[in-house]
Design a protein around this motif. Structure first.
Motif, PDB file in Angstrom:
ATOM      1  N   SER A  26       0.816  -1.221   0.000  1.00  0.00           N
ATOM      2  CA  SER A  26       0.000   0.000   0.000  1.00  0.00           C
ATOM      3  C   SER A  26       0.846   1.266   0.000  1.00  0.00           C
ATOM      4  CB  SER A  26      -0.959   0.019   1.200  1.00  0.00           C
ATOM      5  OG  SER A  26      -1.868  -1.050   1.135  1.00  0.00           O
ATOM      6  N   VAL A  28       4.349   3.574  -2.272  1.00  0.00           N
ATOM      7  CA  VAL A  28       5.179   3.789  -3.460  1.00  0.00           C
ATOM      8  C   VAL A  28       6.558   4.285  -3.045  1.00  0.00           C
ATOM      9  CG1 VAL A  28       3.174   4.352  -4.898  1.00  0.00           C
ATOM     10  CG2 VAL A  28       4.400   6.196  -3.738  1.00  0.00           C
ATOM     11  N   VAL A 104       6.027   0.688  -7.253  1.00  0.00           N
ATOM     12  CA  VAL A 104       4.660   0.734  -6.723  1.00  0.00           C
ATOM     13  C   VAL A 104       4.275  -0.647  -6.203  1.00  0.00           C
ATOM     14  CG1 VAL A 104       2.264   1.399  -7.196  1.00  0.00           C
ATOM     15  CG2 VAL A 104       4.110   2.360  -8.583  1.00  0.00           C
ATOM     16  N   ILE A 108      -1.872  -1.023  -5.622  1.00  0.00           N
ATOM     17  CA  ILE A 108      -2.202   0.360  -5.995  1.00  0.00           C
ATOM     18  C   ILE A 108      -2.272   0.457  -7.524  1.00  0.00           C
ATOM     19  CG2 ILE A 108      -1.642   2.801  -5.671  1.00  0.00           C
ATOM     20  CD1 ILE A 108       0.084   2.083  -3.348  1.00  0.00           C
ATOM     21  N   LYS A 135       0.001   5.123   0.142  1.00  0.00           N
ATOM     22  CA  LYS A 135      -0.806   5.642  -0.966  1.00  0.00           C
ATOM     23  C   LYS A 135      -1.707   6.806  -0.574  1.00  0.00           C
ATOM     24  CE  LYS A 135      -4.795   2.480  -0.652  1.00  0.00           C
ATOM     25  NZ  LYS A 135      -5.606   1.492  -1.403  1.00  0.00           N
ATOM     26  N   GLY A 299      -3.642   2.416   4.417  1.00  0.00           N
ATOM     27  CA  GLY A 299      -4.322   2.837   3.197  1.00  0.00           C
ATOM     28  C   GLY A 299      -5.824   2.655   3.198  1.00  0.00           C
TER      29      GLY A 299
END
Length: 314
Positions: A26, A28, A104, A108, A135, A299
């Motif tokens: 969840s 990046v 990522v 997501i 995220k 998230g």
């Protein structure tokens, strides 16, 4: 990679070589292009770290009380050791940045490698070459917005949350006291929302800039009879206010709102607030979701019908 870190014990501010953060669920990984140095939050932390232990206790009596309570529970030696261990920790700085996504997590689908994003959150959007961001603490940057401007997104969201907490309507009178970066952004948001805006600051250059950015009236805090100027501006009824508490009580209309944005003293003068039935609101940084670990780290978003404006700017 390089990262700016602060030693909380002695105030030593350095750029360190640290490992690149790992990609977690969840979230990046973002290669930062720009990050904002906060003249208020970060400078205050650096100043606090530079003080002696006694100076730290005087500056933050709330933290000193936590140590005292810990000593009562676990004994003074344990409390001292834990406090010193906390001070020995190298603290990353930064909470508002923008860059390009380089990795990522699989959960997501709306963000891809190569996307440009604005990032938020102390401990995430740091002054570092690469950052890991959950995220709900990042958002895509429109194609027509430069990353140099996008890195101010988090700062802008603080101003936006203050305006939303004020719950002002088109045509209402609002006084913004303190025309620093967030105050000046607040002025522009209020004007774009159809409000009449009166700006106040000690710094004449900021007063001038507020006028250039659209404030209907802007004056120095040292202007004689400034309360009367606010009364005339509001056609005799007073205004809603973003301001240090005492002065706000004097210029706010009956049953008006005072919204606290940022670090402000909270000694409330009862007579002014009671006689006018003034509503005092505290604006918590970026908005709903802030400090909620299930939202920020896991998230889990809030349902839009019940929480319209979340920290993720949706």
């Amino acid at each position: 990679m390089k990262q700016v870190v602060l030693n909380l014990k002695d105030g030593d501010l350095t750029v360190k070589d640290v490992p690149i953060p790992t990609l977690k669920g969840s979230g990046v990984l973002v290669r930062n292009h720009y990050s904002v140095i906060s003249a208020g939050t970060e400078s205050g932390l650096v100043d606090l770290a530079d003080k002696s232990l006694i100076g730290k206790a005087r500056a933050r009596p709330d933290l000193a009380m936590k140590v005292i309570n810990k000593a009562k529970q676990d004994g003074p030696i344990s409390a001292f050791q834990q406090a010193m261990g906390r001070l020995e920790k190298r603290e990353p700085l930064g909470y508002s940045s923008a860059g390009t996504v380089i990795a990522v997590s699989e959960d997501i689908p709306e963000i891809k490698v190569g996307d440009r994003v604005a990032c938020a959150g102390a401990g995430y959007a740091n002054h570092a070459d690469v950052v890991f961001v959950p995220k709900n603490l990042c958002v895509k940057v429109p194609d027509n917005v430069d990353l140099k401007n996008a890195c101010f997104t988090t700062v802008g969201s603080i101003a936006m949350q203050g305006v939303r907490n004020a719950d002002v309507r088109v045509g209402e009178n609002v006084v913004v006291v303190g025309l620093g970066l967030i105050g000046l952004i607040t002025v522009q948001i209020l004007k774009a929302s159809g409000c009449r805006v009166f700006g106040i600051d000690l710094d004449e250059s900021k007063v001038k800039l507020a006028k250039e950015l659209g404030a209907d009236v802007a004056l120095s805090r040292n202007t004689p009879n400034i309360e009367e100027s606010v009364r005339q501006f509001s056609r005799g009824i007073g205004a809603d206010s973003n301001d240090p508490v005492d002065f706000a009580g004097k210029i706010t209309r009956e049953r008006g709102k005072v919204v606290i944005v940022g670090l402000v003293g909270m000694d409330i003068p009862r007579e002014e607030y009671y006689n006018k039935e003034i509503e005092l609101r505290v604006s918590r940084s970026y908005g709903p979701g802030r400090y909620d670990r299930s939202y920020e780290e896991a998230g889990r978003d809030y349902p839009a019908p019940y929480v319209r404006w979340t920290e993720n700017f949706r």
